[in-house]
Write an enzyme that holds these catalytic residues in place. Structure first.
Site, PDB file in Angstrom:
ATOM      1  N   HIS A  68      -4.846   9.439   7.963  1.00 44.52           N
ATOM      2  CA  HIS A  68      -5.260   8.060   8.199  1.00 44.52           C
ATOM      3  C   HIS A  68      -4.273   7.362   9.153  1.00 44.52           C
ATOM      4  O   HIS A  68      -4.679   6.697  10.106  1.00 44.52           O
ATOM      5  CB  HIS A  68      -5.331   7.322   6.850  1.00 44.52           C
ATOM      6  CG  HIS A  68      -5.729   5.882   6.950  1.00 44.52           C
ATOM      7  ND1 HIS A  68      -6.932   5.409   6.487  1.00 44.52           N
ATOM      8  CD2 HIS A  68      -5.075   4.809   7.450  1.00 44.52           C
ATOM      9  CE1 HIS A  68      -7.007   4.108   6.709  1.00 44.52           C
ATOM     10  NE2 HIS A  68      -5.890   3.712   7.286  1.00 44.52           N
ATOM     11  N   GLU A  69      -2.967   7.543   8.883  1.00 45.54           N
ATOM     12  CA  GLU A  69      -1.952   6.882   9.716  1.00 45.54           C
ATOM     13  C   GLU A  69      -1.909   7.493  11.113  1.00 45.54           C
ATOM     14  O   GLU A  69      -1.706   6.795  12.104  1.00 45.54           O
ATOM     15  CB  GLU A  69      -0.573   6.960   9.052  1.00 45.54           C
ATOM     16  CG  GLU A  69      -0.496   6.389   7.632  1.00 45.54           C
ATOM     17  CD  GLU A  69      -1.078   5.008   7.505  1.00 45.54           C
ATOM     18  OE1 GLU A  69      -1.100   4.254   8.493  1.00 45.54           O
ATOM     19  OE2 GLU A  69      -1.558   4.671   6.397  1.00 45.54           O
ATOM     20  N   GLY A 124       0.801  -1.209   0.000  1.00 45.88           N
ATOM     21  CA  GLY A 124       0.000   0.000   0.000  1.00 45.88           C
ATOM     22  C   GLY A 124       0.834   1.258   0.000  1.00 45.88           C
ATOM     23  O   GLY A 124       1.960   1.275  -0.496  1.00 45.88           O
ATOM     24  N   VAL A 125       0.291   2.312   0.574  1.00 44.68           N
ATOM     25  CA  VAL A 125       0.977   3.608   0.548  1.00 44.68           C
ATOM     26  C   VAL A 125       1.231   4.159   1.952  1.00 44.68           C
ATOM     27  O   VAL A 125       1.783   5.248   2.086  1.00 44.68           O
ATOM     28  CB  VAL A 125       0.179   4.638  -0.277  1.00 44.68           C
ATOM     29  CG1 VAL A 125       0.146   4.236  -1.734  1.00 44.68           C
ATOM     30  CG2 VAL A 125      -1.232   4.810   0.266  1.00 44.68           C
ATOM     31  N   GLY A 126       0.829   3.426   2.983  1.00 49.24           N
ATOM     32  CA  GLY A 126       1.076   3.920   4.327  1.00 49.24           C
ATOM     33  C   GLY A 126       0.907   2.809   5.342  1.00 49.24           C
ATOM     34  O   GLY A 126       0.185   1.837   5.107  1.00 49.24           O
ATOM     35  N   GLY A 141      -9.566   2.846   2.256  1.00 52.35           N
ATOM     36  CA  GLY A 141      -9.516   1.491   2.764  1.00 52.35           C
ATOM     37  C   GLY A 141      -8.397   1.404   3.769  1.00 52.35           C
ATOM     38  O   GLY A 141      -7.670   2.377   3.973  1.00 52.35           O
ATOM     39  N   CYS A 142      -8.266   0.256   4.395  1.00 54.12           N
ATOM     40  CA  CYS A 142      -7.247   0.114   5.433  1.00 54.12           C
ATOM     41  C   CYS A 142      -6.748  -1.325   5.427  1.00 54.12           C
ATOM     42  O   CYS A 142      -7.550  -2.254   5.315  1.00 54.12           O
ATOM     43  CB  CYS A 142      -7.858   0.462   6.786  1.00 54.12           C
ATOM     44  SG  CYS A 142      -6.741   0.232   8.177  1.00 54.12           S
ATOM     45  N   HIS A 156      -4.345   5.956  13.334  1.00 55.60           N
ATOM     46  CA  HIS A 156      -3.944   4.650  13.883  1.00 55.60           C
ATOM     47  C   HIS A 156      -3.178   4.807  15.197  1.00 55.60           C
ATOM     48  O   HIS A 156      -3.297   3.980  16.095  1.00 55.60           O
ATOM     49  CB  HIS A 156      -3.051   3.908  12.877  1.00 55.60           C
ATOM     50  CG  HIS A 156      -3.818   3.142  11.842  1.00 55.60           C
ATOM     51  ND1 HIS A 156      -4.749   2.184  12.159  1.00 55.60           N
ATOM     52  CD2 HIS A 156      -3.768   3.180  10.485  1.00 55.60           C
ATOM     53  CE1 HIS A 156      -5.254   1.664  11.044  1.00 55.60           C
ATOM     54  NE2 HIS A 156      -4.683   2.264  10.008  1.00 55.60           N
TER      55      HIS A 156
HETATM   56 ZN    ZN Z   1      -5.192   1.880   8.094  1.00 54.02          ZN
END
Ligand code: ZN
Length: 314
Positions: free
Chosen positions: A227-228, A121-123, A184-185, A231
């Site tokens: 998004h990160e 993914g990207v992160g 998405g995650c 988390h």
């Molecule tokens: Zn995530």
């Protein structure tokens, strides 16, 4: 970040004394040798960090020697990405002591996070592989966005950027504009939901080598950062999404519910309403197929297309 220099000079001071004391009984030969050794060792002590260097914009330049560490990590095998329902995803992650950022333990963790992020993914945030530290990595490549249309890349303001590592990040909005896109995650596999995010954020913290970083992320990069960051605070995108848009990846092309919020690049002023989902007040209800959806962590696109053609097993 300057730990190496101070430890080095203290540690290497010890042998000189020992050699000099031992040489006291032999009066002539002893004094010459230790001076040469001391000089050599001191130059080693100020060698650059073995793992890599950060730039003020968070970019992480991995040192070539880190390839060996990556091989070791590969041999050890990567940790699994933990899934929603795992308690660590709901906990507040711990700050990393700045003097520990350059430690082998933290550096191996960063290398592993980057390897996993690149593959999927990207992160990625550390709690997603079960580590309760305030570290995230992000990277978006030409290859990774190769199946996204130019129109979507434009509306998402998505451009490639090299790997970034941020430790103990502080993220603050740098605009009053927001936009809604699907996310998405990797920890909520198989689903997507529409999330409104700030279009620009300021990111402060420490880079992968412990040096301060301070930069403004915009567009898709800003979305990944938010998004990160969530988390690290025990928040998942499902806490912020418009719940009526929640769907499986293989249903992304299906029409949205008639009262779905405006979707896409059109920015609006005002807060993201964190944690409350996203509501649009102007009642611009319409039914439309979702186009231009893309993901924040896991890639969709071609893979999603294949999944859509597969029959559901359950
Ligand atoms: Zn995530």
């Amino acid at each position: 970040m300057h730990v190496h220099a101070s430890i080095g000079s203290a540690a290497y001071g010890v042998p000189i004394g020992r050699v000099a004391a031992g040489g006291a009984s032999r009066r002539r030969a002893a004094p010459v040798v230790p001076r040469v050794v001391t000089h050599r060792r001191r130059s080693l002590a100020v060698a650059p960090p073995a793992y890599g260097e950060s730039r003020p914009d968070g970019t992480w330049i991995e040192a070539p020697t880190n390839a060996f560490g990556n091989l070791i990590n590969l041999a050890k095998g990567q940790r699994e990405i933990v899934q929603a329902g795992t308690p660590i995803l709901r906990e507040i992650a711990e700050e990393v002591p700045v003097e520990d950022i350059d430690s082998a333990k933290t550096q191996e963790l960063i290398a592993e996070m980057l390897a996993i992020c690149r593959g999927r993914g990207v992160g990625l945030a550390a709690p997603q592989i079960g580590v309760p530290y305030r570290i995230f990595v992000l990277e978006d490549t030409v290859e990774g966005m190769s199946d996204v249309s130019p129109e979507d890349l434009r509306s998402q303001d998505r451009v490639p950027f090299p790997a970034k590592v941020v430790v103990n990040p502080v993220v603050t909005p740098a605009t009053n504009l927001t936009a809604a896109f699907f996310e998405g995650c990797l920890s909520v596999q198989g689903y997507r939901g529409l999330v409104r995010r700030w279009l620009q954020v300021r990111v402060q913290g420490y880079g992968g080598d412990g040096k301060p970083v301070d930069f403004v992320a915009k567009g898709w990069q800003a979305r990944i950062v938010q998004h990160e960051m969530d988390h690290l605070n025990g928040v998942l995108y499902v806490d912020r999404m418009d719940t009526r848009t929640f769907r499986r990846v293989d249903k992304l092309a299906e029409p949205m519910p008639p009262d779905h919020p405006e979707f896409g690049a059109a920015p609006r002023e005002g807060p993201c309403a964190p944690g409350e989902g996203v509501k649009i007040g102007n009642g611009t209800a319409r039914t439309a197929a979702v186009s231009g959806v893309d993901d924040v962590e896991g890639f969709i696109g071609k893979k999603a297309g294949k999944a859509g053609k597969r029959r559901k097993s359950r």
